[in-house]
Design a protein around this motif. Sequence first.
Motif, PDB file in Angstrom:
ATOM      1  N   ASP A  96       0.825  -1.211   0.000  1.00 23.75           N
ATOM      2  CA  ASP A  96       0.000   0.000   0.000  1.00 23.75           C
ATOM      3  C   ASP A  96       0.862   1.265   0.000  1.00 23.75           C
ATOM      4  O   ASP A  96       0.534   2.242  -0.679  1.00 23.75           O
ATOM      5  N   ASP A  97       1.952   1.247   0.763  1.00 27.73           N
ATOM      6  CA  ASP A  97       2.847   2.411   0.783  1.00 27.73           C
ATOM      7  C   ASP A  97       3.553   2.593  -0.564  1.00 27.73           C
ATOM      8  O   ASP A  97       3.730   3.725  -1.028  1.00 27.73           O
ATOM      9  N   LEU A  98       3.951   1.485  -1.202  1.00 23.03           N
ATOM     10  CA  LEU A  98       4.585   1.584  -2.526  1.00 23.03           C
ATOM     11  C   LEU A  98       3.608   2.167  -3.542  1.00 23.03           C
ATOM     12  O   LEU A  98       3.970   3.041  -4.334  1.00 23.03           O
ATOM     13  N   VAL A  99       2.365   1.678  -3.512  1.00 25.02           N
ATOM     14  CA  VAL A  99       1.348   2.166  -4.453  1.00 25.02           C
ATOM     15  C   VAL A  99       1.070   3.640  -4.197  1.00 25.02           C
ATOM     16  O   VAL A  99       1.029   4.439  -5.142  1.00 25.02           O
ATOM     17  N   GLN A 100       0.903   4.027  -2.948  1.00 23.10           N
ATOM     18  CA  GLN A 100       0.582   5.420  -2.639  1.00 23.10           C
ATOM     19  C   GLN A 100       1.720   6.360  -3.033  1.00 23.10           C
ATOM     20  O   GLN A 100       1.481   7.433  -3.597  1.00 23.10           O
ATOM     21  N   ALA A 101       2.941   5.975  -2.739  1.00 17.89           N
ATOM     22  CA  ALA A 101       4.089   6.817  -3.112  1.00 17.89           C
ATOM     23  C   ALA A 101       4.158   6.967  -4.632  1.00 17.89           C
ATOM     24  O   ALA A 101       4.422   8.069  -5.144  1.00 17.89           O
ATOM     25  N   SER A 102       3.891   5.893  -5.360  1.00 19.97           N
ATOM     26  CA  SER A 102       3.904   5.951  -6.827  1.00 19.97           C
ATOM     27  C   SER A 102       2.798   6.860  -7.337  1.00 19.97           C
ATOM     28  O   SER A 102       3.025   7.685  -8.228  1.00 19.97           O
ATOM     29  N   LEU A 103       1.597   6.711  -6.779  1.00 18.51           N
ATOM     30  CA  LEU A 103       0.474   7.577  -7.182  1.00 18.51           C
ATOM     31  C   LEU A 103       0.779   9.039  -6.921  1.00 18.51           C
ATOM     32  O   LEU A 103       0.495   9.904  -7.759  1.00 18.51           O
ATOM     33  N   ASP A 104       1.337   9.324  -5.748  1.00 12.92           N
ATOM     34  CA  ASP A 104       1.654  10.714  -5.395  1.00 12.92           C
ATOM     35  C   ASP A 104       2.624  11.318  -6.407  1.00 12.92           C
ATOM     36  O   ASP A 104       2.464  12.470  -6.830  1.00 12.92           O
ATOM     37  N   GLU A 105       3.635  10.550  -6.809  1.00  7.09           N
ATOM     38  CA  GLU A 105       4.618  11.062  -7.767  1.00  7.09           C
ATOM     39  C   GLU A 105       4.022  11.198  -9.167  1.00  7.09           C
ATOM     40  O   GLU A 105       4.308  12.167  -9.875  1.00  7.09           O
ATOM     41  N   ILE A 106       3.198  10.246  -9.565  1.00  3.01           N
ATOM     42  CA  ILE A 106       2.541  10.355 -10.869  1.00  3.01           C
ATOM     43  C   ILE A 106       1.670  11.609 -10.899  1.00  3.01           C
ATOM     44  O   ILE A 106       1.689  12.360 -11.875  1.00  3.01           O
ATOM     45  N   LYS A 107       0.919  11.844  -9.828  1.00  2.00           N
ATOM     46  CA  LYS A 107       0.066  13.054  -9.762  1.00  2.00           C
ATOM     47  C   LYS A 107       0.915  14.320  -9.816  1.00  2.00           C
ATOM     48  O   LYS A 107       0.574  15.266 -10.511  1.00  2.00           O
ATOM     49  N   ARG A 108       2.011  14.318  -9.075  1.00  3.10           N
ATOM     50  CA  ARG A 108       2.876  15.504  -9.039  1.00  3.10           C
ATOM     51  C   ARG A 108       3.448  15.792 -10.421  1.00  3.10           C
ATOM     52  O   ARG A 108       3.459  16.939 -10.870  1.00  3.10           O
ATOM     53  N   LEU A 109       3.909  14.772 -11.111  1.00  2.00           N
ATOM     54  CA  LEU A 109       4.543  14.970 -12.412  1.00  2.00           C
ATOM     55  C   LEU A 109       3.529  15.212 -13.533  1.00  2.00           C
ATOM     56  O   LEU A 109       3.805  15.955 -14.467  1.00  2.00           O
ATOM     57  N   SER A 110       2.365  14.579 -13.451  1.00  2.00           N
ATOM     58  CA  SER A 110       1.378  14.660 -14.536  1.00  2.00           C
ATOM     59  C   SER A 110       0.392  15.806 -14.374  1.00  2.00           C
ATOM     60  O   SER A 110      -0.177  16.268 -15.359  1.00  2.00           O
ATOM     61  N   GLY A 111       0.152  16.224 -13.130  1.00  2.00           N
ATOM     62  CA  GLY A 111      -0.803  17.302 -12.890  1.00  2.00           C
ATOM     63  C   GLY A 111      -2.179  16.959 -13.432  1.00  2.00           C
ATOM     64  O   GLY A 111      -2.614  15.807 -13.377  1.00  2.00           O
ATOM     65  N   PRO A 112      -2.850  17.955 -14.008  1.00  2.00           N
ATOM     66  CA  PRO A 112      -4.222  17.735 -14.487  1.00  2.00           C
ATOM     67  C   PRO A 112      -4.305  16.883 -15.763  1.00  2.00           C
ATOM     68  O   PRO A 112      -5.405  16.554 -16.207  1.00  2.00           O
ATOM     69  N   ALA A 113      -3.179  16.500 -16.329  1.00  2.00           N
ATOM     70  CA  ALA A 113      -3.198  15.682 -17.543  1.00  2.00           C
ATOM     71  C   ALA A 113      -3.731  14.273 -17.280  1.00  2.00           C
ATOM     72  O   ALA A 113      -4.119  13.571 -18.207  1.00  2.00           O
ATOM     73  N   VAL A 114      -3.759  13.868 -16.013  1.00  2.00           N
ATOM     74  CA  VAL A 114      -4.260  12.546 -15.647  1.00  2.00           C
ATOM     75  C   VAL A 114      -5.522  12.721 -14.806  1.00  2.00           C
ATOM     76  O   VAL A 114      -5.503  13.400 -13.787  1.00  2.00           O
ATOM     77  N   SER A 115      -6.598  12.085 -15.247  1.00  2.00           N
ATOM     78  CA  SER A 115      -7.888  12.214 -14.557  1.00  2.00           C
ATOM     79  C   SER A 115      -7.922  11.348 -13.294  1.00  2.00           C
ATOM     80  O   SER A 115      -7.150  10.395 -13.152  1.00  2.00           O
ATOM     81  N   ALA A 116      -8.863  11.660 -12.419  1.00  2.00           N
ATOM     82  CA  ALA A 116      -9.056  10.873 -11.201  1.00  2.00           C
ATOM     83  C   ALA A 116      -9.436   9.436 -11.551  1.00  2.00           C
ATOM     84  O   ALA A 116      -8.995   8.483 -10.896  1.00  2.00           O
ATOM     85  N   GLU A 117     -10.222   9.267 -12.598  1.00  2.00           N
ATOM     86  CA  GLU A 117     -10.621   7.925 -13.044  1.00  2.00           C
ATOM     87  C   GLU A 117      -9.408   7.121 -13.503  1.00  2.00           C
ATOM     88  O   GLU A 117      -9.249   5.942 -13.175  1.00  2.00           O
ATOM     89  N   GLN A 118      -8.539   7.781 -14.265  1.00  2.00           N
ATOM     90  CA  GLN A 118      -7.326   7.122 -14.745  1.00  2.00           C
ATOM     91  C   GLN A 118      -6.430   6.735 -13.565  1.00  2.00           C
ATOM     92  O   GLN A 118      -5.901   5.617 -13.514  1.00  2.00           O
ATOM     93  N   LEU A 119      -6.275   7.649 -12.604  1.00  2.00           N
ATOM     94  CA  LEU A 119      -5.457   7.354 -11.428  1.00  2.00           C
ATOM     95  C   LEU A 119      -6.025   6.167 -10.655  1.00  2.00           C
ATOM     96  O   LEU A 119      -5.270   5.331 -10.151  1.00  2.00           O
ATOM     97  N   SER A 120      -7.331   6.083 -10.569  1.00  2.00           N
ATOM     98  CA  SER A 120      -7.975   4.978  -9.869  1.00  2.00           C
ATOM     99  C   SER A 120      -7.684   3.645 -10.580  1.00  2.00           C
ATOM    100  O   SER A 120      -7.378   2.637  -9.930  1.00  2.00           O
ATOM    101  N   ARG A 121      -7.751   3.633 -11.907  1.00  2.00           N
ATOM    102  CA  ARG A 121      -7.416   2.420 -12.669  1.00  2.00           C
ATOM    103  C   ARG A 121      -5.953   2.049 -12.466  1.00  2.00           C
ATOM    104  O   ARG A 121      -5.608   0.878 -12.295  1.00  2.00           O
TER     105      ARG A 121
END
Length: 167
Positions: free
Chosen positions: A69-94
Motif C-alpha cells: 500500500d505504501d509503494l502504491v501510494q508513493a507511486s500515485l503521489d509522484e505520478i500526480k505531481r509529475l502529470s498534474g491535471p493531464a491525468v484524470s481521477a478515473e485514470q489514477l484509480s485504474r
Amino acid sequence: MLGLLAALGTSAAAGWQQALPAARVVGSGEFSWFGFKLYNARLWSPVTPLAADTPFALELTYRRSISRDDLVQASLDEIKRLSGPAVSAEQLSRWQAQMQQSFVDVQAGTVITGVFLPGQGAQFFVDQQLRHEVRDPAFARAFFDIWLDPRTRNPQLRRQLLGQAQP
C-alpha cells in the motif's frame, strides 16, 4: 518430457531478461529518504544511451520492509505531481488498481523489476517471477517518469541510472 521440463525451467528462470535478452546495465544508484536507505536501483537496456522509445528494465532491490500500500501510494503521489491535471481521477484509480496487482509487500532483499515496453505498457516481476502486466502505454510512461523525468524528486539518482554520473 524431461526436455520440456528443462525448457520450461530455463524460461521461468529467465524472468524479465526474456523480454530484453540483450539488455545490459546503463547505470545504477541508491535511493535514500531522510537518511534511510530504501533501495538500490539499476537501469537495464539493450541501447545506451537510453533513447525515447527504447525498451528498458528498472530493477529495484529493497533494503527494508515497505508495504504494498505504501509503494502504491508513493507511486500515485509522484505520478500526480509529475502529470498534474493531464491525468484524470478515473485514470489514477485504474492505475492504482493495476499497481496493487503489480506490487507486493517487500522485505530487505526483495527485487521488483519493471519492464517498459514502448507502445504496449509494462511488466512487473517480483524476484524474477512475472507478477502482472499492464497493457497501458500511458501508465507505463507515467510510472517510469517517477525516476526518469527531468523533474524527478531525485535528479542525482536519475543521472546515475542514465549513466551520466557515478553512483
